[in-house]
Write an enzyme that holds these catalytic residues in place. Structure first.
Site, mmCIF file in Angstrom:
data_model
loop_
_atom_site.group_PDB
_atom_site.id
_atom_site.type_symbol
_atom_site.label_atom_id
_atom_site.label_comp_id
_atom_site.label_asym_id
_atom_site.label_seq_id
_atom_site.Cartn_x
_atom_site.Cartn_y
_atom_site.Cartn_z
ATOM 1 N N SER A 55 45.860 29.121 32.598
ATOM 2 C CA SER A 55 46.884 30.018 32.032
ATOM 3 C C SER A 55 48.236 29.311 32.078
ATOM 4 C CB SER A 55 46.966 31.294 32.875
ATOM 5 O OG SER A 55 48.098 32.064 32.539
ATOM 6 N N TYR A 108 48.661 35.767 41.344
ATOM 7 C CA TYR A 108 47.924 35.414 40.118
ATOM 8 C C TYR A 108 48.291 33.986 39.703
ATOM 9 C CZ TYR A 108 46.256 35.257 35.321
ATOM 10 O OH TYR A 108 45.623 34.857 34.163
HETATM 11 P P1 NDP Z 1 39.616 40.659 29.992
HETATM 12 O O1 NDP Z 1 39.999 41.615 31.063
HETATM 13 O O2 NDP Z 1 39.514 41.169 28.602
HETATM 14 O O3 NDP Z 1 38.224 39.952 30.375
HETATM 15 C C1 NDP Z 1 37.978 39.505 31.671
HETATM 16 C C2 NDP Z 1 36.498 39.195 31.817
HETATM 17 O O4 NDP Z 1 36.296 38.702 33.158
HETATM 18 C C3 NDP Z 1 35.627 40.408 31.635
HETATM 19 O O5 NDP Z 1 34.501 40.073 30.863
HETATM 20 C C4 NDP Z 1 35.199 40.762 33.040
HETATM 21 O O6 NDP Z 1 33.895 41.296 33.032
HETATM 22 C C5 NDP Z 1 35.189 39.390 33.720
HETATM 23 N N1 NDP Z 1 35.325 39.523 35.158
HETATM 24 C C6 NDP Z 1 36.412 39.939 35.854
HETATM 25 N N2 NDP Z 1 36.129 40.002 37.158
HETATM 26 C C7 NDP Z 1 34.832 39.627 37.296
HETATM 27 C C8 NDP Z 1 33.945 39.512 38.402
HETATM 28 N N3 NDP Z 1 34.343 39.771 39.652
HETATM 29 N N4 NDP Z 1 32.683 39.101 38.177
HETATM 30 C C9 NDP Z 1 32.265 38.831 36.927
HETATM 31 N N5 NDP Z 1 33.041 38.909 35.837
HETATM 32 C C10 NDP Z 1 34.308 39.326 36.021
HETATM 33 O O7 NDP Z 1 40.673 39.488 30.093
HETATM 34 P P2 NDP Z 1 40.849 38.117 29.248
HETATM 35 O O8 NDP Z 1 39.764 37.923 28.295
HETATM 36 O O9 NDP Z 1 42.245 38.089 28.767
HETATM 37 O O10 NDP Z 1 40.764 37.060 30.446
HETATM 38 C C11 NDP Z 1 39.803 36.023 30.484
HETATM 39 C C12 NDP Z 1 40.384 34.883 31.281
HETATM 40 O O11 NDP Z 1 41.528 34.381 30.626
HETATM 41 C C13 NDP Z 1 40.821 35.237 32.698
HETATM 42 O O12 NDP Z 1 40.479 34.176 33.546
HETATM 43 C C14 NDP Z 1 42.340 35.364 32.570
HETATM 44 O O13 NDP Z 1 42.977 35.105 33.784
HETATM 45 C C15 NDP Z 1 42.610 34.304 31.542
HETATM 46 N N6 NDP Z 1 43.862 34.430 30.786
HETATM 47 C C16 NDP Z 1 44.168 35.577 30.103
HETATM 48 C C17 NDP Z 1 45.336 35.637 29.373
HETATM 49 C C18 NDP Z 1 45.768 36.855 28.642
HETATM 50 O O14 NDP Z 1 46.993 37.014 28.398
HETATM 51 N N7 NDP Z 1 44.885 37.733 28.239
HETATM 52 C C19 NDP Z 1 46.229 34.463 29.264
HETATM 53 C C20 NDP Z 1 45.823 33.346 30.062
HETATM 54 C C21 NDP Z 1 44.658 33.328 30.749
HETATM 55 P P3 NDP Z 1 33.424 42.587 33.878
HETATM 56 O O15 NDP Z 1 34.631 43.422 34.136
HETATM 57 O O16 NDP Z 1 32.408 43.238 33.012
HETATM 58 O O17 NDP Z 1 32.832 42.012 35.108
HETATM 59 C C1 8X3 Z 2 47.808 35.522 31.542
HETATM 60 C C2 8X3 Z 2 49.096 35.236 30.863
HETATM 61 O O1 8X3 Z 2 51.625 35.287 31.148
HETATM 62 O O2 8X3 Z 2 50.374 37.193 31.971
HETATM 63 O O3 8X3 Z 2 47.390 34.464 32.330
HETATM 64 O O4 8X3 Z 2 50.318 35.126 33.145
HETATM 65 S S1 8X3 Z 2 50.387 35.745 31.838
#
Ligand code: NDP
Ligand code: 8X3
Length: 250
Positions: A138, A151
């Site tokens: 991220s 985070y």
């Molecule tokens: P979402 O919340 O839409 O998706 C997160 C996914 O992670 C879900 O499928 C969830 O599945 C899974 N997950 C969370 N905790 C667990 C767990 N304990 N065990 C198994 N699976 C888990 O978020 P995003 O798609 O945005 O996030 C995906 C990744 O991208 C993350 O690592 C996030 O930190 C990163 N990210 C996101 C950004 C954003 O702005 N959206 C920007 C930068 C990075 P379930 O709940 O079904 O287990």
């Molecule tokens: C998710 C993007 O800017 O909320 O990793 O950290 S931010």
């Protein structure tokens, strides 16, 4: 070709599964919400005629991770692409007001969960001297921002682990890449703000954020490159975001 995608029940993971299925990948999709995984598997199987296995577990539970991967049929162990995507932010307050449970959830999921899954799959790639690991970092892993503290620390850890993996995998021809998105509209903020939809929606107001498909397109590009080319690290923001803290909002 086989892809292993963690966190495929929503957001990036789901979009990456859809994109890789479109490219003809068979895949193992994981997450905790089984019904969503099964619905996605049905959809992808029908739409793209690929094979999809559902593997439902919590990445924080190393026994469950190990069992799920060790028990894969042999032909499913030939994993070409591992997308370490499962992750979350919980809470957005100063460290002095932080909740230990939120910290543990982030550390256990984003750092330890990623390690547990990789620990099982990397030896399979090493044995075949082939594979590509793509970690979801991220902008929070490049900079820190107010109230992002733990985070940001977990994503800085992903940044370090990605670099370390690339060094350790060097003799085995396994690629290691990191994608570092800025704000993207998924379920991310709903989770961070503990189901407060108003707070979550506010994050994406006044500008056009990234969407999950933008990141899926980048994954599709990374896996399409020739064997000798490895993109190490990509920081991707929407046009209205310059870094972790500077946005141009209307
Ligand atoms: P979402 O919340 O839409 O998706 C997160 C996914 O992670 C879900 O499928 C969830 O599945 C899974 N997950 C969370 N905790 C667990 C767990 N304990 N065990 C198994 N699976 C888990 O978020 P995003 O798609 O945005 O996030 C995906 C990744 O991208 C993350 O690592 C996030 O930190 C990163 N990210 C996101 C950004 C954003 O702005 N959206 C920007 C930068 C990075 P379930 O709940 O079904 O287990
Ligand atoms: C998710 C993007 O800017 O909320 O990793 O950290 S931010």
């Amino acid at each position: 070709m086989i892809a292993y995608i963690t966190g495929a029940t929503s957001g990036f993971g789901k979009a990456i599964a859809q994109k890789l299925a479109q490219k003809g990948y068979d895949m193992i999709i994981t997450g905790r919400r089984k019904e969503r995984l099964e619905t996605l598997a049905d959809e992808l199987t029908r739409q793209y005629s690929v094979k999809v296995r559902v593997s439902c577990y919590d990445v924080r539970d190393n026994d469950a991770v190990e069992k799920a991967i060790v028990s894969l049929p042999q032909e499913w162990k030939n994993i070409d692409v591992l997308v370490n995507n499962a992750g979350l932010a919980v809470g957005a307050v100063g460290i002095q007001n932080g909740e230990l449970d939120d910290w543990n959830r982030m550390i256990d999921t984003n750092i330890k969960g990623l390690l547990y899954v990789s620990h099982q799959i990397m030896p399979l790639m090493v044995a075949r001297k082939s594979g590509h690991i793509i970690n979801l970092g991220s902008v929070a892993g490049k900079e820190v921002y107010p109230n992002g503290n733990v985070y940001c620390a977990t994503k800085h850890a992903v940044d370090a682990i990605t670099k370390a993996m690339r060094v350790d995998m060097l003799p085995y021809g396994v690629k290691v890449s990191q994608i570092c998105p800025g704000a993207a509209e998924t379920e991310f903020s709903l989770v961070r703000y503990k189901n407060n939809k108003e707070a979550a929606d506010k994050v994406y107001q006044g500008y056009q954020p990234l969407v999950a498909e933008d990141i899926a397109d980048v994954v599709a590009y990374l896996v399409s490159l020739p064997k000798h080319v490895c993109i190490n690290d990509l920081v991707i923001t929407c046009l209205s975001q310059a870094n972790a803290t500077n946005f141009y909002k209307k």
